[in-house]
Design an enzyme around this catalytic site. Structure first.
Site, PDB file in Angstrom:
ATOM      1  N   LYS A  22       0.828  -1.210   0.000  1.00  0.00           N
ATOM      2  CA  LYS A  22       0.000   0.000   0.000  1.00  0.00           C
ATOM      3  C   LYS A  22       0.861   1.258   0.000  1.00  0.00           C
ATOM      4  O   LYS A  22       0.656   2.165  -0.813  1.00  0.00           O
ATOM      5  CB  LYS A  22      -0.904  -0.002   1.247  1.00  0.00           C
ATOM      6  CG  LYS A  22      -1.601   1.323   1.507  1.00  0.00           C
ATOM      7  CD  LYS A  22      -2.484   1.280   2.731  1.00  0.00           C
ATOM      8  CE  LYS A  22      -1.832   1.623   4.040  1.00  0.00           C
ATOM      9  NZ  LYS A  22      -1.693   3.041   4.376  1.00  0.00           N
ATOM     10  N   ASN A  23       1.823   1.323   0.915  1.00  0.00           N
ATOM     11  CA  ASN A  23       2.546   2.580   1.111  1.00  0.00           C
ATOM     12  C   ASN A  23       3.597   2.853   0.031  1.00  0.00           C
ATOM     13  O   ASN A  23       4.213   3.922   0.019  1.00  0.00           O
ATOM     14  CB  ASN A  23       3.145   2.627   2.519  1.00  0.00           C
ATOM     15  CG  ASN A  23       2.041   2.789   3.561  1.00  0.00           C
ATOM     16  OD1 ASN A  23       0.919   3.177   3.237  1.00  0.00           O
ATOM     17  ND2 ASN A  23       2.360   2.479   4.815  1.00  0.00           N
ATOM     18  N   ARG A  93      -4.191   9.459   4.218  1.00  0.00           N
ATOM     19  CA  ARG A  93      -2.952  10.215   4.426  1.00  0.00           C
ATOM     20  C   ARG A  93      -2.225  10.478   3.104  1.00  0.00           C
ATOM     21  O   ARG A  93      -1.699  11.555   2.857  1.00  0.00           O
ATOM     22  CB  ARG A  93      -2.045   9.395   5.362  1.00  0.00           C
ATOM     23  CG  ARG A  93      -0.943  10.175   6.000  1.00  0.00           C
ATOM     24  CD  ARG A  93      -1.512  11.034   7.093  1.00  0.00           C
ATOM     25  NE  ARG A  93      -0.584  12.064   7.486  1.00  0.00           N
ATOM     26  CZ  ARG A  93      -0.963  13.193   8.047  1.00  0.00           C
ATOM     27  NH1 ARG A  93      -2.221  13.432   8.299  1.00  0.00           N
ATOM     28  NH2 ARG A  93      -0.078  14.087   8.379  1.00  0.00           N
ATOM     29  N   CYS A 117      -5.101   7.556   9.649  1.00  0.00           N
ATOM     30  CA  CYS A 117      -5.318   7.073  11.021  1.00  0.00           C
ATOM     31  C   CYS A 117      -4.991   8.167  12.029  1.00  0.00           C
ATOM     32  O   CYS A 117      -4.107   8.995  11.799  1.00  0.00           O
ATOM     33  CB  CYS A 117      -4.456   5.848  11.289  1.00  0.00           C
ATOM     34  SG  CYS A 117      -4.875   4.457  10.228  1.00  0.00           S
ATOM     35  N   ARG A 122      -0.034  14.785  13.647  1.00  0.00           N
ATOM     36  CA  ARG A 122       0.756  14.317  12.492  1.00  0.00           C
ATOM     37  C   ARG A 122       1.106  15.555  11.647  1.00  0.00           C
ATOM     38  O   ARG A 122       0.513  15.799  10.597  1.00  0.00           O
ATOM     39  CB  ARG A 122      -0.027  13.283  11.670  1.00  0.00           C
ATOM     40  CG  ARG A 122      -0.259  11.992  12.420  1.00  0.00           C
ATOM     41  CD  ARG A 122      -1.033  10.959  11.598  1.00  0.00           C
ATOM     42  NE  ARG A 122      -0.201  10.252  10.643  1.00  0.00           N
ATOM     43  CZ  ARG A 122      -0.636   9.255   9.850  1.00  0.00           C
ATOM     44  NH1 ARG A 122      -1.883   8.874   9.913  1.00  0.00           N
ATOM     45  NH2 ARG A 122       0.181   8.666   9.011  1.00  0.00           N
ATOM     46  N   ASP A 125       5.283  19.857   8.948  1.00  0.00           N
ATOM     47  CA  ASP A 125       6.299  20.909   8.913  1.00  0.00           C
ATOM     48  C   ASP A 125       7.516  20.520   8.065  1.00  0.00           C
ATOM     49  O   ASP A 125       8.130  21.380   7.416  1.00  0.00           O
ATOM     50  CB  ASP A 125       6.727  21.291  10.340  1.00  0.00           C
ATOM     51  CG  ASP A 125       7.252  20.096  11.112  1.00  0.00           C
ATOM     52  OD1 ASP A 125       6.578  19.045  11.112  1.00  0.00           O
ATOM     53  OD2 ASP A 125       8.339  20.192  11.701  1.00  0.00           O
ATOM     54  N   GLN A 126       7.864  19.225   8.039  1.00  0.00           N
ATOM     55  CA  GLN A 126       9.056  18.830   7.267  1.00  0.00           C
ATOM     56  C   GLN A 126       8.778  18.824   5.761  1.00  0.00           C
ATOM     57  O   GLN A 126       9.678  19.092   4.965  1.00  0.00           O
ATOM     58  CB  GLN A 126       9.563  17.452   7.726  1.00  0.00           C
ATOM     59  CG  GLN A 126       9.963  17.406   9.190  1.00  0.00           C
ATOM     60  CD  GLN A 126      11.027  18.433   9.536  1.00  0.00           C
ATOM     61  OE1 GLN A 126      12.111  18.458   8.938  1.00  0.00           O
ATOM     62  NE2 GLN A 126      10.721  19.307  10.485  1.00  0.00           N
ATOM     63  N   ASP A 307       4.018   0.243  12.029  1.00  0.00           N
ATOM     64  CA  ASP A 307       2.800  -0.346  11.460  1.00  0.00           C
ATOM     65  C   ASP A 307       2.597  -1.802  11.882  1.00  0.00           C
ATOM     66  O   ASP A 307       1.610  -2.429  11.502  1.00  0.00           O
ATOM     67  CB  ASP A 307       2.833  -0.254   9.924  1.00  0.00           C
ATOM     68  CG  ASP A 307       2.689   1.173   9.448  1.00  0.00           C
ATOM     69  OD1 ASP A 307       2.315   2.045  10.253  1.00  0.00           O
ATOM     70  OD2 ASP A 307       2.982   1.437   8.261  1.00  0.00           O
ATOM     71  N   ARG A 399      -9.132  -0.399   4.293  1.00  0.00           N
ATOM     72  CA  ARG A 399      -8.267   0.611   3.675  1.00  0.00           C
ATOM     73  C   ARG A 399      -6.912   0.014   3.309  1.00  0.00           C
ATOM     74  O   ARG A 399      -6.203   0.560   2.455  1.00  0.00           O
ATOM     75  CB  ARG A 399      -8.031   1.792   4.637  1.00  0.00           C
ATOM     76  CG  ARG A 399      -9.227   2.721   4.742  1.00  0.00           C
ATOM     77  CD  ARG A 399      -8.851   3.988   5.498  1.00  0.00           C
ATOM     78  NE  ARG A 399      -7.518   4.402   5.165  1.00  0.00           N
ATOM     79  CZ  ARG A 399      -6.583   4.766   6.050  1.00  0.00           C
ATOM     80  NH1 ARG A 399      -6.857   4.793   7.326  1.00  0.00           N
ATOM     81  NH2 ARG A 399      -5.384   5.114   5.656  1.00  0.00           N
TER      82      ARG A 399
END
Ligand code: EPU
Length: 428
Positions: A22-23, A93, A117, A122, A125-126, A307, A399
């Site tokens: 997924k990621n 996300r 989630c 979360r 800023d970066q 995770d 998801r």
């Protein structure tokens, strides 16, 4: 209302094939915005986050076609910048990758804040620091972020204060077609960052160092379409590894990259579970041996993945003695522990550490999936517990897991999805 029913306490046996990650799939799909051509993406997991991503790309003007072998063709020659529908952005996300991809193609971008989630704060800023280093002006409104570059973007060096996966990927996307050398220092090293770099390189990008702390991106003018297969999902694989251990079972988990699973394998071995690594599979086996107590701390790759924190927590609940589980990535990822406590688990959370007094078994209960991996942990707990467990709010699980129920049924689990009609007091 959809629920999962599990009649647990039964051993599992057989082989489960893992799907695409997924990621990795999310940023790769969004990165096709930069390609301006047709790409064929293979091994895409058919999960709801991917369906949402394809809906976002379609709404932005891309042409999506499902091919007969299950692969997806994405044609991004036409993309309307700034047109991601807010309601779709809010559901996950990964929608924040539109910001980097649009910036890299059009020099400006706009997106509603992402969902995903709830692990406490979360921040982004970066991401913003990276975009600003490249010369963008970033304005955060109440509900959205807008990046612009009146004087054009310029390659730059960015040091990340945290090795954020999302920020690393967004900066890579923004810099891929930017003239000059962009350097990301203290970059995330996760396999999905490497997979995205491999995909972009196969499209003609010049990205080196992905998988290390320093990623170097030499901007190229154009990219071209390719056919690319997403890597296997290490978290899906890890979830089945823990399910095998928790249910005293033997499972062969195929289509994996064992190197990605090393931190999970190491913890299972420490607990007394047998793990055998093959070239592209792992066999996890436990035959009634007691689980030893251990300490686990989640941290960035190659450390133990955050995770996998809820899933291993279930195993620690069943281990002999006191274990500790420390979350090293997110502020608050222990919400699911309340559900395990309803099943009789003895867990005390203080700050970022859970102390767990193991016991031989949990008892069944009506529980809920509070988030994606928390939901996967509830499935493992249900499988490991004698009697009937019902799980609510299963959309979280959908998801991120493809055919979870079907895969578990095929190895002997008594698990099904049940659609229970909502009954209101007046019968309306
Ligand atoms: N962080 C900042 N500032 C930023 C970005 C991140 O302080 O600008 C902090 C976060 O608050 C967190 C840490 O850095 O404490 C790590 O966050 P990261 O950016 O790495 O995570 P993410 O991009 O929000 C992705 C995955 C998560 C996974 C994490 C960590 C996607 C879509 N999400 O989130 O996946 O837990 O990396 O590996 O790729 C999941 O699949 O269940 C999931 C939550």
């Amino acid at each position: 209302m959809k629920k999962i029913y599990i009649n647990g306490g039964k051993p599992l046996l057989g082989s489960i094939e893992v799907g695409g990650m997924k990621n990795a799939a999310l940023p790769i799909l969004f990165s096709t915005i930069l390609v301006e051509d047709k790409c064929i993406i293979e091994n895409l997991p058919k999960i709801s986050d991917i369906k949402t991503t394809l809906n976002i790309l379609t709404a932005m003007g891309a042409k999506i076609r499902e091919l007969s072998n299950g692969s997806i063709e994405v044609d991004t020659k036409v993309i309307n910048c700034g047109s991601m529908p807010d309601e779709l952005a809010h559901t996950m996300r990964g929608s924040y990758y539109v910001l980097g991809a649009e910036l890299g193609r059009f020099g400006w971008s706009e997106a509603a804040f992402p969902g995903g989630c709830d692990f406490g704060s979360r921040p982004m800023d970066q991401h913003i620091k990276g975009f600003e280093a490249l010369g963008a002006t970033v304005i955060e409104n109440e509900d959205s972020i807008k990046c612009s570059s009146e004087n054009g973007l310029k390659a730059a060096s960015v040091y990340l204060d945290v090795a954020s996966v999302g920020a690393t990927i967004n900066i890579m996307l923004a810099a891929t077609k930017l003239e000059g050398l962009t350097i990301i220092d203290n970059a995330a090293r996760e396999p999905h960052v490497v997979d995205l770099a491999n995909f972009l390189n196969s499209c003609g990008a010049d990205i080196s160092g992905a998988g290390t702390e320093v990623i170097k991106i030499r901007g190229v003018k154009t990219l071209h379409g390719v056919s690319y297969a997403i890597i296997p999902d290490m978290i899906e694989a890890g979830t089945f590894m823990i399910a095998a251990a928790a249910t005293n079972s033997t499972l062969t988990i195929t289509n994996v990259i064992p190197k990605h699973l090393e931190s999970i394998t190491a913890k299972l071995l420490e607990m007394g579970v047998t793990v055998t690594e093959l070239d592209d599979a792992v066999i996890v086996s436990r035959n009634g041996t007691p689980l030893k107590r251990i300490r686990v701390k989640t941290i960035f790759y190659p450390g133990f993945p955050t995770d996998m924190q809820p899933q291993i927590c279930v195993l620690l609940c069943l281990a002999e003695g006191q274990s500790t589980l420390t979350e090293g990535v997110f502020d608050n990822r222990f919400k699911y522990t309340d559900e395990l406590i309803r099943m009789g688990a003895n867990i005390t959370v203080q700050g970022r550490t859970a102390t767990i007094e193991g016991k031989p078994e949990l008892h069944c209960a009506n529980i809920r999936a509070v988030d994606l991996r928390g939901g996967a942990a509830m499935v493992i707990a249900g499988l490991a517990t004698k009697g009937v467990t019902w799980i609510d709010d299963i959309y979280h699980i959908e998801r991120g897991y493809v055919d979870l129920i079907e895969k578990l049924r095929a190895v002997g689990a008594d698990i099904k999805k049940v659609d229970i009609p909502d009954i209101t007091p007046n019968g309306n």
